[in-house]
Design an enzyme around this catalytic site. Structure first.
Site, PDB file in Angstrom:
ATOM      1  N   LYS A  34      39.382  21.237   0.273  1.00  0.00           N
ATOM      2  CA  LYS A  34      38.908  20.649   1.654  1.00  0.00           C
ATOM      3  C   LYS A  34      39.672  21.590   2.865  1.00  0.00           C
ATOM      4  O   LYS A  34      40.744  21.737   2.748  1.00  0.00           O
ATOM      5  CB  LYS A  34      39.528  19.310   1.867  1.00  0.00           C
ATOM      6  CG  LYS A  34      39.292  18.583   3.080  1.00  0.00           C
ATOM      7  CD  LYS A  34      39.848  17.193   3.218  1.00  0.00           C
ATOM      8  CE  LYS A  34      41.164  16.944   3.588  1.00  0.00           C
ATOM      9  NZ  LYS A  34      41.354  17.529   4.936  1.00  0.00           N
ATOM     10  N   ASP A  61      35.444  19.353   6.141  1.00  0.00           N
ATOM     11  CA  ASP A  61      35.785  18.221   6.910  1.00  0.00           C
ATOM     12  C   ASP A  61      36.083  18.351   8.468  1.00  0.00           C
ATOM     13  O   ASP A  61      37.178  18.389   8.936  1.00  0.00           O
ATOM     14  CB  ASP A  61      37.165  17.728   6.231  1.00  0.00           C
ATOM     15  CG  ASP A  61      37.689  16.207   6.370  1.00  0.00           C
ATOM     16  OD1 ASP A  61      36.961  15.608   6.862  1.00  0.00           O
ATOM     17  OD2 ASP A  61      38.771  16.071   6.424  1.00  0.00           O
ATOM     18  N   LEU A  62      34.844  18.507   9.034  1.00  0.00           N
ATOM     19  CA  LEU A  62      34.914  18.445  10.283  1.00  0.00           C
ATOM     20  C   LEU A  62      34.449  17.285  11.238  1.00  0.00           C
ATOM     21  O   LEU A  62      34.432  17.206  12.336  1.00  0.00           O
ATOM     22  CB  LEU A  62      34.054  19.853  10.925  1.00  0.00           C
ATOM     23  CG  LEU A  62      34.632  20.994  10.276  1.00  0.00           C
ATOM     24  CD1 LEU A  62      33.687  22.240  10.908  1.00  0.00           C
ATOM     25  CD2 LEU A  62      36.158  21.223  10.779  1.00  0.00           C
ATOM     26  N   LYS A  63      33.911  16.319  10.460  1.00  0.00           N
ATOM     27  CA  LYS A  63      33.389  15.099  11.009  1.00  0.00           C
ATOM     28  C   LYS A  63      32.722  15.098  12.200  1.00  0.00           C
ATOM     29  O   LYS A  63      32.935  14.700  13.108  1.00  0.00           O
ATOM     30  CB  LYS A  63      34.851  14.068  11.132  1.00  0.00           C
ATOM     31  CG  LYS A  63      35.621  13.990  10.157  1.00  0.00           C
ATOM     32  CD  LYS A  63      36.836  12.941  10.520  1.00  0.00           C
ATOM     33  CE  LYS A  63      37.696  12.839   9.270  1.00  0.00           C
ATOM     34  NZ  LYS A  63      38.394  13.919   8.893  1.00  0.00           N
ATOM     35  N   PHE A  64      31.366  15.708  12.001  1.00  0.00           N
ATOM     36  CA  PHE A  64      30.532  15.916  13.159  1.00  0.00           C
ATOM     37  C   PHE A  64      30.161  14.691  13.840  1.00  0.00           C
ATOM     38  O   PHE A  64      29.948  13.669  13.194  1.00  0.00           O
ATOM     39  CB  PHE A  64      29.280  16.671  12.889  1.00  0.00           C
ATOM     40  CG  PHE A  64      29.869  18.154  12.369  1.00  0.00           C
ATOM     41  CD1 PHE A  64      30.055  19.074  13.183  1.00  0.00           C
ATOM     42  CD2 PHE A  64      29.248  18.344  11.095  1.00  0.00           C
ATOM     43  CE1 PHE A  64      30.508  20.287  12.920  1.00  0.00           C
ATOM     44  CE2 PHE A  64      29.638  19.769  10.673  1.00  0.00           C
ATOM     45  CZ  PHE A  64      30.218  20.594  11.583  1.00  0.00           C
ATOM     46  N   HIS A  65      30.072  14.674  15.184  1.00  0.00           N
ATOM     47  CA  HIS A  65      29.764  13.369  15.946  1.00  0.00           C
ATOM     48  C   HIS A  65      29.104  13.863  17.362  1.00  0.00           C
ATOM     49  O   HIS A  65      30.000  14.007  18.238  1.00  0.00           O
ATOM     50  CB  HIS A  65      30.975  12.515  15.883  1.00  0.00           C
ATOM     51  CG  HIS A  65      30.453  11.084  16.773  1.00  0.00           C
ATOM     52  ND1 HIS A  65      31.506   9.949  16.903  1.00  0.00           N
ATOM     53  CD2 HIS A  65      29.529  10.594  17.060  1.00  0.00           C
ATOM     54  CE1 HIS A  65      30.853   8.935  17.253  1.00  0.00           C
ATOM     55  NE2 HIS A  65      29.573   9.412  17.555  1.00  0.00           N
ATOM     56  N   ASP A  66      27.926  13.771  17.422  1.00  0.00           N
ATOM     57  CA  ASP A  66      27.336  14.542  18.415  1.00  0.00           C
ATOM     58  C   ASP A  66      25.674  14.016  18.722  1.00  0.00           C
ATOM     59  O   ASP A  66      25.257  13.270  17.787  1.00  0.00           O
ATOM     60  CB  ASP A  66      27.298  15.947  18.802  1.00  0.00           C
ATOM     61  CG  ASP A  66      27.780  16.431  19.977  1.00  0.00           C
ATOM     62  OD1 ASP A  66      26.778  15.950  20.991  1.00  0.00           O
ATOM     63  OD2 ASP A  66      28.347  17.428  20.232  1.00  0.00           O
ATOM     64  N   THR A  70      22.343  18.651  17.792  1.00  0.00           N
ATOM     65  CA  THR A  70      23.386  19.485  17.790  1.00  0.00           C
ATOM     66  C   THR A  70      24.111  19.386  16.506  1.00  0.00           C
ATOM     67  O   THR A  70      24.283  20.119  15.814  1.00  0.00           O
ATOM     68  CB  THR A  70      24.702  18.841  19.015  1.00  0.00           C
ATOM     69  OG1 THR A  70      24.061  19.252  20.233  1.00  0.00           O
ATOM     70  CG2 THR A  70      25.734  19.595  18.606  1.00  0.00           C
ATOM     71  N   ARG A 188      47.780   9.596  -4.661  1.00  0.00           N
ATOM     72  CA  ARG A 188      48.860  10.187  -5.044  1.00  0.00           C
ATOM     73  C   ARG A 188      49.137   9.797  -6.211  1.00  0.00           C
ATOM     74  O   ARG A 188      49.252   8.533  -6.705  1.00  0.00           O
ATOM     75  CB  ARG A 188      49.890   9.841  -3.982  1.00  0.00           C
ATOM     76  CG  ARG A 188      49.789   9.966  -2.670  1.00  0.00           C
ATOM     77  CD  ARG A 188      50.822   9.653  -1.778  1.00  0.00           C
ATOM     78  NE  ARG A 188      51.883  10.660  -1.892  1.00  0.00           N
ATOM     79  CZ  ARG A 188      51.963  11.937  -1.523  1.00  0.00           C
ATOM     80  NH1 ARG A 188      51.348  12.428  -0.604  1.00  0.00           N
ATOM     81  NH2 ARG A 188      53.214  12.756  -1.885  1.00  0.00           N
TER      82      ARG A 188
END
Length: 239
Positions: A34, A61-66, A70, A188
């Site tokens: 990741k 894991d950049l969590k795009f929200h636009d 875009t 864990r």
């Protein structure tokens, strides 16, 4: 799926050197690595290429929200980088998710490569019921119900799966069926230090609940022998 393929190692480290040292040692023993905001913003897209060259697969894991255009354009870039997985916020809406799925599929076909798995982030694990109501303005709905609603919406848009806390795995699996991928962070093993977590979910428990992949960080990366720690977790998953 083999047990080791289920493990996604969180490269939550501060430098390229630290990250690539872990990849060199652990690529044969985990399913993916990741790469989050810290490492990606520090090293740039080349870190994905370097991990791939060392035989590792990347969950970006950049969590795009636009706006839809875009995020769709970002999906094209991710496909060219040969990522294994990436994620977007379900809160971006149906059109955003539909467009990125379509763009990734088209780009993969054009390049004759496998399309990366797309994942939706529903409600961040740091958000409480009180915050959902008072800060975000979603009233009259339980947090878990919203998570399941957005997971179903993501599935309808062609998204491959979701990132889910252990608390919602079973509800999402029941609602979305056996083919929908569930990636669970914060896992864990019982023998690891709990650090700042009061309650833990072990790899075996996550698997029994219905998770497909589990994101594991410090129990492996901060172990005296990371390879031995990874092999121990693989053994637990095979029991």
């Amino acid at each position: 799926m083999q047990a080791q393929e289920r493990i996604i190692l969180a490269l939550d480290v501060g430098s390229r050197e630290q990250a690539l040292a872990l990849v060199k040692d652990l690529a044969p023993h985990v399913g993916a690595f990741k790469v989050g905001m810290q490492l990606f913003n520090s090293c740039g897209p080349s870190i994905v290429e370097e991990i791939n060259q060392l035989g590792g697969r990347v969950f970006l894991d950049l969590k795009f929200h636009d706006i839809p255009n875009t995020v769709a354009a970002a999906g094209r870039v991710i496909t060219r980088l040969n990522c294994f997985m990436f994620n977007v916020h379900a809160a971006g809406g149906r059109e955003m998710m539909r467009q990125v799925v379509e763009e990734v599929k088209n780009e993969a076909k054009k390049l004759a490569v496998a399309a990366p798995l797309s994942l939706a982030v529903t409600v961040l694990t740091s958000i409480s019921q009180e915050q959902l109501e008072e800060e975000i303005g979603v009233k009259g709905m339980k947090l878990k119900d919203l998570v399941v609603k957005w997971a179903l919406m993501a599935k309808e848009c062609g998204i491959s799966g979701v990132v889910s806390s252990p608390q919602e795995i079973e509800a999402i699996r029941a609602a979305c069926g056996p083919e929908f991928k569930i990636v669970t962070p914060g896992i864990r093993p019982a023998w690891s230090e709990k650090n700042d977590q009061k309650r833990i979910t072990t790899p075996g428990q996550a698997l029994q609940m219905g998770a497909d992949f589990m994101v594991i960080g410090r129990p492996i990366t901060q172990a005296a022998n990371p390879v031995e720690a990874a092999l121990k977790i693989i053994g637990e998953l095979e029991e």
